[in-house]
Design a protein around this motif. Structure first.
Motif, short mmCIF file in Angstrom:
data_model
loop_
_atom_site.label_atom_id
_atom_site.label_comp_id
_atom_site.label_asym_id
_atom_site.label_seq_id
_atom_site.Cartn_x
_atom_site.Cartn_y
_atom_site.Cartn_z
N THR A 143 -7.89 56.72 73.73
CA THR A 143 -7.68 57.92 72.92
C THR A 143 -8.42 59.09 73.53
O THR A 143 -9.38 58.90 74.30
CB THR A 143 -8.13 57.72 71.46
OG1 THR A 143 -7.64 58.81 70.67
CG2 THR A 143 -9.64 57.63 71.33
N ASN A 167 -3.33 56.86 72.26
CA ASN A 167 -3.45 57.30 70.87
C ASN A 167 -3.76 58.79 70.88
O ASN A 167 -4.88 59.20 71.16
CB ASN A 167 -4.56 56.53 70.15
CG ASN A 167 -4.24 55.05 70.03
OD1 ASN A 167 -3.11 54.62 70.33
ND2 ASN A 167 -5.20 54.26 69.59
N TYR A 225 -3.73 62.34 68.90
CA TYR A 225 -3.64 62.99 67.59
C TYR A 225 -3.72 64.51 67.67
O TYR A 225 -3.19 65.20 66.83
CB TYR A 225 -4.78 62.51 66.69
CG TYR A 225 -4.59 61.09 66.20
CD1 TYR A 225 -5.05 60.00 66.94
CD2 TYR A 225 -3.93 60.84 65.00
CE1 TYR A 225 -4.87 58.72 66.49
CE2 TYR A 225 -3.74 59.55 64.55
CZ TYR A 225 -4.21 58.48 65.29
OH TYR A 225 -4.01 57.20 64.84
N LEU A 248 1.22 66.21 72.60
CA LEU A 248 2.15 65.11 72.88
C LEU A 248 3.11 65.47 74.04
O LEU A 248 3.94 64.67 74.44
CB LEU A 248 2.95 64.75 71.62
CG LEU A 248 3.15 63.26 71.35
CD1 LEU A 248 1.92 62.42 71.63
CD2 LEU A 248 3.62 63.02 69.93
N ILE A 293 3.17 55.84 73.30
CA ILE A 293 2.30 56.53 72.35
C ILE A 293 2.02 55.50 71.26
O ILE A 293 2.84 55.29 70.36
CB ILE A 293 2.96 57.80 71.76
CG1 ILE A 293 3.50 58.71 72.88
CG2 ILE A 293 1.98 58.54 70.85
CD1 ILE A 293 2.50 59.09 73.96
N ASN A 350 -0.11 58.14 66.67
CA ASN A 350 -0.03 59.57 66.47
C ASN A 350 0.26 59.77 64.99
O ASN A 350 1.16 59.13 64.44
CB ASN A 350 1.13 60.17 67.31
CG ASN A 350 1.47 61.60 66.92
OD1 ASN A 350 2.51 61.89 66.32
ND2 ASN A 350 0.59 62.50 67.23
N TYR A 407 5.45 67.20 66.54
CA TYR A 407 4.95 66.35 67.64
C TYR A 407 6.11 65.65 68.35
O TYR A 407 6.12 65.53 69.57
CB TYR A 407 3.94 65.32 67.13
CG TYR A 407 2.51 65.84 67.03
CD1 TYR A 407 2.16 66.78 66.07
CD2 TYR A 407 1.53 65.40 67.90
CE1 TYR A 407 0.87 67.26 65.97
CE2 TYR A 407 0.22 65.88 67.82
CZ TYR A 407 -0.11 66.80 66.85
OH TYR A 407 -1.39 67.28 66.76
N TYR A 434 7.02 55.09 70.87
CA TYR A 434 6.22 55.96 70.00
C TYR A 434 5.97 55.22 68.69
O TYR A 434 6.90 54.73 68.06
CB TYR A 434 6.99 57.26 69.72
CG TYR A 434 6.35 58.09 68.62
CD1 TYR A 434 5.38 59.04 68.92
CD2 TYR A 434 6.71 57.91 67.28
CE1 TYR A 434 4.78 59.80 67.92
CE2 TYR A 434 6.11 58.66 66.27
CZ TYR A 434 5.15 59.60 66.59
OH TYR A 434 4.56 60.34 65.59
#
Ligand code: GBH
Length: 428
Positions: free
Chosen positions: A204, A278, A280, A317, A334, A337, A362, A379
């Motif tokens: 992450t 990961n 965000y 992203l 991914i 998210n 995103y 994803y």
């Protein structure tokens, strides 16, 4: 989802998060995960709902505390429980993706030094052998570790996460090496049991984002993402883990004193089949008069969420996958998210417009990355259910499904559930 955050505690040995939860003030809202979403008893309903959602992969984690008792003796509870869960996932036509370590370390291991002790490597090797023996005919996609940035960087340095103990720089380097060795052993064990299975390693990060289109700025953002923190004390970093794993060397200054001959070759042979990311959020950067990178601290109102670190920055992203792919040249998934917002349950409905906007914006960025030929294979939205958000507790909600902690843990579909269902239906 991850075991600790959704299952509830039934029938397992204690983990470092149980211990941390008992310390006053460690969990901000005073909640704990002893019941959480009671996924332990309600997995059938939740799996059925995820089928209704239309996803293809069901990501969950196994808790090592269901495979070993408080003294480290092997138990069968995890084998039985997870076999039932996996069978249910398969019966619903979904593909299970299993993380072997998502932060719930058995306490007895932490007492022996946790990741700083070489014993951790033999522990994870044995654990993977058990999983391989009982699950390799059912599961073909594994993740060894979820976010060493968090369980080392936050658990052992910043200390907001379990076990919240402090370690020196030398110990941190040793712990990093143990994580990579443990990954490599698990990778080999799982591949031996089924050469066709895929094995990944999840990271992450906060993605540095260029505030405008400028080649120099872009380059500096990329460097920033893979740079080593200047004060050398922060293991919330990428290259400390991925350079040895993918490229076969430690960044300068990070050679651990427990490195043995052949280790780096062995680690690199267990290079993940794809990288799990990961993602965000991100931080905007610009250039000053001297062309130095400077952070832009400006935050738009509509970027804010219910967590201070989580700004809605959809560009992460696009640039995140781009930067990773260009550096490591591995396929990407991914693996997490998602958006954290306050929800109001009104007559059985949750109009979570902010989460819907988070998700759609995103995914637009992700589409752009795919169009630019970044090799993105999947994803996963975080998360199906509201759950125990670690040091924040149960009150921070990420789910597409609302969990009513005041009324028998009833599940409700949020607007974002329907929005995502619709996106999946029309995704090509
Ligand atoms: C993931 O971690 C976890 O895998 C998952 O279990 C969790 O529920 C989910 O995210 C949502 O948080 O601003 O420097 O204080 C994400 C890792 C850890 C990222 C805490 C942000 C705060 C960084 N997050 N971190 S900082």
């Amino acid at each position: 989802m991850s075991s600790y955050q959704v299952e509830g505690a039934f029938g397992r040995s204690p983990s470092i998060w149980d211990e941390l939860s008992q310390r006053k003030g460690a969990i901000k809202d005073g909640s704990d995960a002893s019941l959480a979403d009671d996924f332990y008893h309600r997995y059938k309903e939740d799996i059925r709902l995820s089928k209704e959602l239309g996803i293809q992969d069901f990501r969950l984690s196994f808790s090592p505390t269901r495979f070993f008792d408080e003294n480290g003796n092997e138990t069968v509870e995890g084998i039985h429980f997870y076999q039932e869960v996996i069978q249910e996932i398969l019966r619903n036509g979904l593909r299970p993706v299993v993380t072997l370590y998502h932060w719930d370390l058995p306490c007895y291991l932490e007492k022996k030094g946790g990741f700083t002790s070489p014993e951790i490597v033999s522990f994870f090797t044995r654990y993977a052998e058990i999983v391989a023996e009982h699950f390799s005919s059912l599961v073909s996609s594994f993740i060894t570790f979820n976010e060493p940035q968090c369980f080392l960087g936050i658990g052992y340095q910043r200390r907001d996460h379990a076990p919240s103990t402090y370690h020196t720089f030398e110990e941190m380097k040793r712990a990093t090496h143990h994580v990579l060795l443990a990954h490599a052993h698990m990778y080999q064990v799982l591949k031996r049991a089924n050469p066709h299975c895929e094995v990944s390693f999840v990271n992450t990060m906060n993605v540095p984002l260029p505030i405008k289109d400028n080649p120099l700025l872009l380059e500096k953002c990329r460097q920033k993402l893979f740079s080593i923190p200047k004060d050398e004390t922060d293991f919330y970093s990428i290259s400390i883990y991925l350079d040895p794993l993918v490229k076969g060397y430690y960044p300068e200054g990070f050679l651990p004193d427990n490195l043995k001959e052949g280790d780096l070759e062995f680690i690199q042979k267990s290079r993940p089949d794809y990288l799990g990311l990961n993602i965000y959020t991100g931080t905007y950067f610009t250039l000053d008069e001297k062309n130095q990178l400077v952070e832009s601290s400006h935050v738009e109102k509509e970027e804010e969420s219910d967590l201070f670190w989580l700004k809605r920055r959809p560009g992460s992203l696009y640039y995140g996958p781009k930067f990773f792919y260009e550096r490591y040249r591995l396929p990407l998934v991914i693996t997490e998210n998602g958006g954290c917002y306050r929800d109001n349950l009104e007559e059985g409905q949750i109009h979570d417009a902010k989460r819907v906007l988070y998700l759609t914006s995103y995914l637009d960025s992700l589409k752009k990355a795919i169009e630019d030929h970044i090799d993105i294979r999947g994803y996963y939205y975080w998360s199906l259910l509201d759950n125990f958000e670690w040091a924040e507790g149960l009150s921070k909600r990420f789910g597409l499904l609302y969990v009513d902690y005041k009324d028998n843990l009833k599940r409700y579909r949020k607007d974002s559930f329907y929005a995502y269902q619709n996106i999946i239906k029309h995704w090509n």
